[in-house]
Design a protein around this motif. Structure first.
Motif, short mmCIF file in Angstrom:
data_model
loop_
_atom_site.label_atom_id
_atom_site.label_comp_id
_atom_site.label_asym_id
_atom_site.label_seq_id
_atom_site.Cartn_x
_atom_site.Cartn_y
_atom_site.Cartn_z
N LEU A 125 0.82 -1.23 0.00
CA LEU A 125 0.00 0.00 0.00
C LEU A 125 0.84 1.27 0.00
O LEU A 125 0.37 2.35 0.37
N GLN A 126 2.08 1.14 -0.43
CA GLN A 126 2.99 2.28 -0.41
C GLN A 126 2.42 3.50 -1.14
O GLN A 126 2.57 4.64 -0.71
N ASP A 127 1.77 3.26 -2.28
CA ASP A 127 1.28 4.37 -3.09
C ASP A 127 -0.21 4.63 -2.92
O ASP A 127 -0.82 5.33 -3.73
N LEU A 128 -0.78 4.03 -1.88
CA LEU A 128 -2.20 4.29 -1.60
C LEU A 128 -2.28 5.60 -0.81
O LEU A 128 -1.73 5.72 0.27
N THR A 129 -2.96 6.60 -1.37
CA THR A 129 -2.97 7.91 -0.71
C THR A 129 -4.16 8.09 0.21
O THR A 129 -4.16 8.96 1.07
N TYR A 130 -5.22 7.28 0.01
CA TYR A 130 -6.43 7.46 0.83
C TYR A 130 -7.22 6.17 0.86
O TYR A 130 -7.35 5.50 -0.18
N ILE A 131 -7.72 5.81 2.02
CA ILE A 131 -8.66 4.68 2.10
C ILE A 131 -9.66 4.97 3.22
O ILE A 131 -9.29 5.46 4.28
N CYS A 180 1.92 -4.23 3.54
CA CYS A 180 3.20 -3.58 3.78
C CYS A 180 3.23 -2.15 3.27
O CYS A 180 2.41 -1.74 2.46
N SER A 181 4.20 -1.40 3.82
CA SER A 181 4.55 -0.06 3.34
C SER A 181 3.41 0.95 3.43
O SER A 181 3.19 1.76 2.53
N LEU A 182 2.68 0.91 4.55
CA LEU A 182 1.56 1.83 4.73
C LEU A 182 2.07 3.23 5.11
O LEU A 182 2.97 3.36 5.94
N SER A 183 1.48 4.25 4.53
CA SER A 183 1.78 5.62 4.96
C SER A 183 1.19 5.79 6.36
O SER A 183 0.34 5.01 6.79
N ASP A 184 1.63 6.84 7.07
CA ASP A 184 1.15 7.02 8.45
C ASP A 184 -0.38 7.10 8.56
O ASP A 184 -0.97 6.43 9.41
N PRO A 185 -1.05 7.92 7.71
CA PRO A 185 -2.52 7.98 7.87
C PRO A 185 -3.21 6.66 7.53
O PRO A 185 -4.20 6.29 8.18
N VAL A 186 -2.70 5.93 6.53
CA VAL A 186 -3.31 4.64 6.18
C VAL A 186 -3.10 3.65 7.33
O VAL A 186 -4.01 2.91 7.72
N ARG A 187 -1.92 3.69 7.92
CA ARG A 187 -1.64 2.81 9.06
C ARG A 187 -2.59 3.14 10.22
O ARG A 187 -3.13 2.25 10.88
N GLU A 188 -2.82 4.44 10.44
CA GLU A 188 -3.71 4.84 11.53
C GLU A 188 -5.11 4.26 11.33
O GLU A 188 -5.76 3.80 12.26
N VAL A 189 -5.58 4.30 10.07
CA VAL A 189 -6.90 3.76 9.77
C VAL A 189 -6.94 2.25 10.03
O VAL A 189 -7.91 1.71 10.57
N PHE A 190 -5.87 1.55 9.67
CA PHE A 190 -5.79 0.11 9.94
C PHE A 190 -5.81 -0.15 11.45
O PHE A 190 -6.45 -1.09 11.92
N VAL A 191 -5.11 0.70 12.20
CA VAL A 191 -5.02 0.48 13.65
C VAL A 191 -6.36 0.78 14.33
O VAL A 191 -6.84 -0.03 15.14
N ILE A 192 -7.00 1.91 13.98
CA ILE A 192 -8.24 2.23 14.70
C ILE A 192 -9.38 1.29 14.32
O ILE A 192 -10.37 1.19 15.02
N SER A 193 -9.22 0.58 13.21
CA SER A 193 -10.25 -0.40 12.85
C SER A 193 -9.90 -1.79 13.36
O SER A 193 -10.67 -2.74 13.17
#
Lengths: 139, 111
Positions: free
Chosen positions: B47-53, B78-91
């Motif tokens: 997800l390195q180049d995923l800008t929004y989910i 792998c390779s999550l940007s900080d905001p994408v990682r945050e979304v994964f964590v809060i869910s």
């Protein structure tokens, strides 16, 4: 300095695109960090979709969204005349600890809004839901 | 949004870029599903180049994870940007889909 944008949004999913474009434009003008743009889009999408999907029985309806950018905060207000919905009381908490096979599909939208905002206020007035949320810019 | 795939050893690597939101989540689902074979046993979501989910996109990730588990396959992201990682964590998704800092580390963990 603060900027305020008011949108009238129809309960059609395609309207999200217009909301995103509005946010991107403001973010560019004010040079927001990408994480703030992400958060603002996410709150607008999740809360907006909730109204679109669950606020009304059928047909196309319109609701108001305002976005106010102040030096330290972004304030988002939704006003809709759909069924009463107080997310602080009516939203059920999603099961976050289930294994893959047991994990429910959905139910995350309002949870995201609550997690991503620093303040949330709700009131029902003149048969309308007023939902106001604040995102702090420095985080 | 675009999904590219390649095979590295026994792993299928799916690389998603752009935005996944309520307007294109079903296209994202179709794009992911069309790349996965029933014989796949290890899938890495890069997800390195995923800008929004948004939750609409996470719903697709969960559906894919459920499908993969049914066919006995493992999945990692792998390779999550900080905001994408945050979304994964809060869910809570980080508890059901292991997150790695790099593609190599994700592939290594699945093989």
């Amino acid at each position: 300095m603060s900027a305020r944008i008011d949108l009238k949004v129809e309960t059609r999913h395609e309207e999200l695109q217009r909301i995103f474009e509005t946010v991107e434009k403001l973010a560019e003008e004010e040079d927001w960090p990408p994480a703030l743009t992400f958060k603002t889009n996410l709150v607008l999408e999740e809360f907006g979709l909730n109204i679109m999907n669950y606020g009304f029985d059928e047909g196309i309806h319109t609701f108001d969204v305002s976005l106010t950018s102040s030096p330290d905060t972004i304030t988002i207000e939704f006003v809709d005349d759909g069924r009463p919905f107080n997310p602080l009381e009516d939203a059920s908490a999603p099961e976050l600890d289930s294994a893959i096979q047991d994990r429910a599909i959905g139910g995350l939208g309002i949870h995201f809004v609550m997690e991503m905002t620093d303040d949330f206020q709700y009131r029902r007035e003149n048969s309308r839901n007023h939902s106001t949320m604040v995102i702090r810019k420095s985080d | 949004m675009n999904v590219e795939s390649r095979r590295e050893g026994t792993s299928l690597v799916l690389k998603a870029d752009g935005r996944v939101d309520g307007t294109n989540a079903s296209e994202f689902q179709d794009a992911m599903k069309s790349e996965i074979n029933e014989s796949d046993r290890a899938v890495v979501l890069d997800l390195q180049d995923l800008t929004y989910i948004s939750s609409a996109g996470l719903r697709v990730v969960l559906l894919i994870a459920k499908d993969l588990q049914r066919q006995g396959a493992k999945m990692a992201a792998c390779s999550l940007s900080d905001p994408v990682r945050e979304v994964f964590v809060i869910s809570g998704f980080d508890k059901i889909i292991p997150i790695h800092d790099s593609q190599d580390s994700a592939i290594g963990a699945l093989s």
